[in-house]
Design a protein around this motif. Structure first.
Motif, PDB file in Angstrom:
ATOM      1  N   TYR A 243      -9.476   0.635   7.923  1.00  0.00           N
ATOM      2  CA  TYR A 243      -8.659  -0.020   6.907  1.00  0.00           C
ATOM      3  C   TYR A 243      -8.134  -1.356   7.428  1.00  0.00           C
ATOM      4  O   TYR A 243      -8.211  -2.390   6.758  1.00  0.00           O
ATOM      5  CB  TYR A 243      -7.479   0.879   6.519  1.00  0.00           C
ATOM      6  CG  TYR A 243      -6.536   0.255   5.511  1.00  0.00           C
ATOM      7  CD1 TYR A 243      -6.691   0.489   4.149  1.00  0.00           C
ATOM      8  CD2 TYR A 243      -5.502  -0.578   5.931  1.00  0.00           C
ATOM      9  CE1 TYR A 243      -5.829  -0.095   3.226  1.00  0.00           C
ATOM     10  CE2 TYR A 243      -4.640  -1.170   5.016  1.00  0.00           C
ATOM     11  CZ  TYR A 243      -4.806  -0.929   3.667  1.00  0.00           C
ATOM     12  OH  TYR A 243      -3.969  -1.510   2.758  1.00  0.00           O
TER      13      TYR A 243
ATOM     14  N   TYR B 259       0.393   6.624   2.356  1.00  0.00           N
ATOM     15  CA  TYR B 259      -0.469   6.456   3.533  1.00  0.00           C
ATOM     16  C   TYR B 259      -1.383   7.655   3.773  1.00  0.00           C
ATOM     17  O   TYR B 259      -1.977   7.776   4.832  1.00  0.00           O
ATOM     18  CB  TYR B 259       0.398   6.185   4.769  1.00  0.00           C
ATOM     19  CG  TYR B 259       1.304   4.970   4.587  1.00  0.00           C
ATOM     20  CD1 TYR B 259       0.777   3.683   4.713  1.00  0.00           C
ATOM     21  CD2 TYR B 259       2.644   5.113   4.263  1.00  0.00           C
ATOM     22  CE1 TYR B 259       1.581   2.564   4.528  1.00  0.00           C
ATOM     23  CE2 TYR B 259       3.457   4.008   4.068  1.00  0.00           C
ATOM     24  CZ  TYR B 259       2.924   2.738   4.196  1.00  0.00           C
ATOM     25  OH  TYR B 259       3.713   1.637   3.991  1.00  0.00           O
TER      26      TYR B 259
ATOM     27  N   THR C 236       2.273   1.601  -3.588  1.00  0.00           N
ATOM     28  CA  THR C 236       1.342   1.947  -4.657  1.00  0.00           C
ATOM     29  C   THR C 236       0.561   3.232  -4.379  1.00  0.00           C
ATOM     30  O   THR C 236       0.299   3.996  -5.287  1.00  0.00           O
ATOM     31  CB  THR C 236       0.337   0.801  -4.911  1.00  0.00           C
ATOM     32  OG1 THR C 236      -0.325   0.506  -3.669  1.00  0.00           O
ATOM     33  CG2 THR C 236       1.031  -0.445  -5.424  1.00  0.00           C
ATOM     34  N   GLN C 237       0.175   3.477  -3.097  1.00  0.00           N
ATOM     35  CA  GLN C 237      -0.686   4.636  -2.836  1.00  0.00           C
ATOM     36  C   GLN C 237      -0.120   5.602  -1.811  1.00  0.00           C
ATOM     37  O   GLN C 237      -0.574   6.743  -1.705  1.00  0.00           O
ATOM     38  CB  GLN C 237      -2.053   4.181  -2.299  1.00  0.00           C
ATOM     39  CG  GLN C 237      -2.735   3.134  -3.137  1.00  0.00           C
ATOM     40  CD  GLN C 237      -3.801   2.390  -2.323  1.00  0.00           C
ATOM     41  OE1 GLN C 237      -4.400   2.953  -1.416  1.00  0.00           O
ATOM     42  NE2 GLN C 237      -4.021   1.125  -2.640  1.00  0.00           N
TER      43      GLN C 237
ATOM     44  N   ARG D 165       5.904   8.529   3.953  1.00  0.00           N
ATOM     45  CA  ARG D 165       5.659   7.407   3.054  1.00  0.00           C
ATOM     46  C   ARG D 165       6.843   6.456   3.026  1.00  0.00           C
ATOM     47  O   ARG D 165       6.696   5.249   3.205  1.00  0.00           O
ATOM     48  CB  ARG D 165       5.388   7.936   1.650  1.00  0.00           C
ATOM     49  CG  ARG D 165       5.068   6.848   0.665  1.00  0.00           C
ATOM     50  CD  ARG D 165       4.575   7.449  -0.625  1.00  0.00           C
ATOM     51  NE  ARG D 165       4.139   6.425  -1.558  1.00  0.00           N
ATOM     52  CZ  ARG D 165       3.629   6.713  -2.751  1.00  0.00           C
ATOM     53  NH1 ARG D 165       3.466   7.959  -3.123  1.00  0.00           N
ATOM     54  NH2 ARG D 165       3.266   5.733  -3.566  1.00  0.00           N
TER      55      ARG D 165
ATOM     56  N   THR E  97       0.835  -1.200   0.000  1.00  0.00           N
ATOM     57  CA  THR E  97       0.000   0.000   0.000  1.00  0.00           C
ATOM     58  C   THR E  97       0.871   1.252   0.000  1.00  0.00           C
ATOM     59  O   THR E  97       0.590   2.221  -0.720  1.00  0.00           O
ATOM     60  CB  THR E  97      -0.911   0.031   1.248  1.00  0.00           C
ATOM     61  OG1 THR E  97      -1.714  -1.139   1.230  1.00  0.00           O
ATOM     62  CG2 THR E  97      -1.806   1.246   1.245  1.00  0.00           C
TER      63      THR E  97
ATOM     64  N   GLN F  43      -4.221   8.347   2.890  1.00  0.00           N
ATOM     65  CA  GLN F  43      -5.619   8.024   3.206  1.00  0.00           C
ATOM     66  C   GLN F  43      -5.872   7.907   4.707  1.00  0.00           C
ATOM     67  O   GLN F  43      -7.011   7.909   5.158  1.00  0.00           O
ATOM     68  CB  GLN F  43      -6.003   6.704   2.518  1.00  0.00           C
ATOM     69  CG  GLN F  43      -5.055   5.573   2.851  1.00  0.00           C
ATOM     70  CD  GLN F  43      -5.478   4.258   2.188  1.00  0.00           C
ATOM     71  OE1 GLN F  43      -6.616   3.857   2.256  1.00  0.00           O
ATOM     72  NE2 GLN F  43      -4.537   3.600   1.526  1.00  0.00           N
TER      73      GLN F  43
END
Ligand code: TRP
Length: 459
Positions: A143, A130, A127-128, A317, A124, A132
């Motif tokens: 989550y 944190y 790819t994205q 991140r 995660t 969120q």
């Protein structure tokens, strides 16, 4: 031809890294910080230190002495032929290996599930990121709950993790475990140092010092500390963290060169493991404190609370990605030693070749990990009660029962039954040897017994 007899750790460094790899695991990085947090900090830490150094080290030495004088790499079979004071065969003590091997299997099944979650958080992050989780713990907890109750996602990560561990064990001690440890352990140390530098520079450093080292007899919320409960938590955490009582060290020691200096090696492993637990504290708590997070937030500490911080702090991140990679590597080298313990026990008892044995053990652990998936209870209501607390129950069973009982048996075996000269041979000074021997015979069993009884009373 099974190459088991010839397979061994080729270098002492390889042995130390592999054994430290076994010891340094989720217990240090995930368990130690959250248990220290739940138990008010400094008192827990003091008791932990005492049990790691004053009790864990002698037990580690004992496990290494047993492994050193094994005629077989199976922690069960080796007791059939161990040299004793009265020359009789100590077959009954094979229970040490039997309990250790079964418990290793049980632990491996839930260890893989937790390690699997770290893969999800790692990916995660890549790819994205944190971001969120920036809104706070509620978001982050949602989550986490979605992940652990998603049978497919959580299941696949656990299976991936087990497969990786199987690949390493498949190639044996020298070509598999030793080589992997020589790559993974330095990587682990480097990542830990990066996280640590961040810990030192971030705002929460002084608070961390205070939390870990200022003596206080209260929980963080100010209520009085239950010292008994704290003591038991700290003691079992110390043993678990050192991989004691589950035949892991006995098994690894059975693969070392017979001229290895047991005391020096044991000392280094205990030292590494203890240092890493503290470093994990200094990597985790400053990040948490810098945003006012709660160190007493339980098993979700790393997954739920830390990720909120990663969403907001500078370089969050990359720090997050490193943190979960660290968890993953540490867990991998630990589960490898559980698998090796089981595999060696089976090979020693049945003469099956290594490769099919590794595959069979891997399949069994995969099936077991499925039973540990929290999602199982949702998919099959009939199994709900089981799946809901299986991780918890297995954790308690091994921590509170199996580990204290087996370590007690180990102290009794090495102290009373095993040929005394073999123990004394490890010491240069006769005086020190005599002291150690008396300590192992009378003090260690007493301390472990107290742990055990208090553990039962605390249930
Ligand atoms: N020491 C490991 C940790 O800290 C866990 C563990 C306990 C273990 N017993 C073991 C690992 C036996 C391998 C073998 O996470």
């Amino acid at each position: 031809m099974s190459s088991q007899k010839n397979d061994s750790f080729k270098t002492q460094l390889g042995l130390i890294l592999a054994a430290a790899g076994s010891a340094i695991g989720l217990g240090n990085l995930w368990g130690f910080p959250y248990k220290a947090g739940e138990n008010g900090g400094s008192v827990f830490i003091a008791i932990y230190l005492f049990f790691a150094l004053a009790v864990g080290l002698p037990l580690m030495i004992s496990e290494f002495i047993i492994g050193k004088h094994s005629s077989n790499n199976s922690s069960v079979r080796m007791f059939y032929k161990m040299p004793t004071n009265d020359e009789t065969r100590p077959k009954k003590f094979a229970i040490i290996g039997i309990l250790g091997t079964i418990a290793s299997l049980l632990i491996a099944t839930f260890y893989a599930v937790i390690a699997g979650w770290s893969i999800d958080y790692f990916l995660t992050g890549i790819t994205q990121g944190y971001s969120q989780f920036a809104e706070g713990t509620e978001m982050s907890a949602a989550y986490f709950n979605a992940l652990i109750t998603d049978f497919g996602r959580s299941g696949i990560y656990a299976v991936t993790f087990i497969l990786l561990a199987i690949v390493i064990t498949f190639f044996g001690i020298n070509d598999g475990i030793e080589k992997a440890s020589k790559i993974l352990m330095p990587a682990l140390f480097i990542i830990l140092i990066i996280l640590l530098i961040n810990g030192f520079m971030s705002g929460g450093f002084n608070e961390t010092l205070d939390f870990l080292f200022t003596p206080r007899l209260t929980y963080l919320d100010g209520t009085d500390l239950n010292v008994g409960k704290t003591a038991i938590a700290a003691m079992s955490q110390a043993f678990f963290s050192l991989s004691l009582g589950l035949s892991a060290m006995i098994t690894y020691a059975s693969y070392m060169k017979k001229d290895t200096k047991v005391i020096g090696v044991s000392f280094k492993i205990v030292l590494f493991d203890t240092i890493v637990a503290f470093l994990a504290g200094f990597a985790v708590f400053p990040i948490l404190f810098s945003l006012g997070g709660d160190p007493a937030s339980g098993p979700g500490l790393v997954f739920i609370s830390l990720t909120v911080s990663f969403a907001t702090i500078p370089f969050g991140r990359i720090l997050g990605i490193f943190t979960f990679l660290l968890l993953f590597i540490a867990a991998l080298t630990s589960i490898v030693s559980m698998i090796e313990t089981i595999v060696s026990a089976i090979i020693g008892g049945t003469k099956l070749p290594r490769k099919p044995t590794v595959i069979i053990v891997g399949v069994v652990i995969i099936l077991g990990s499925i039973l540990n998936q929290p999602a199982l209870g949702i998919a099959i209501p009939f199994l709900q009660g089981l799946a809901d607390n299986l991780i918890d129950q297995l954790d308690k069973l091994t921590m509170n029962f199996v580990i204290p009982i087996v370590t007690l048996l180990i102290a009794i075996f090495v102290g009373f039954r095993m040929k005394k000269e073999l123990v004394f041979a490890e010491f240069r000074s006769y005086k020190v040897a005599t002291l150690f021997y008396a300590y192992l015979r009378y003090v260690i069993p007493l301390l472990v017994f107290i742990v055990f009884i208090s553990g039962i009373l605390a249930l």
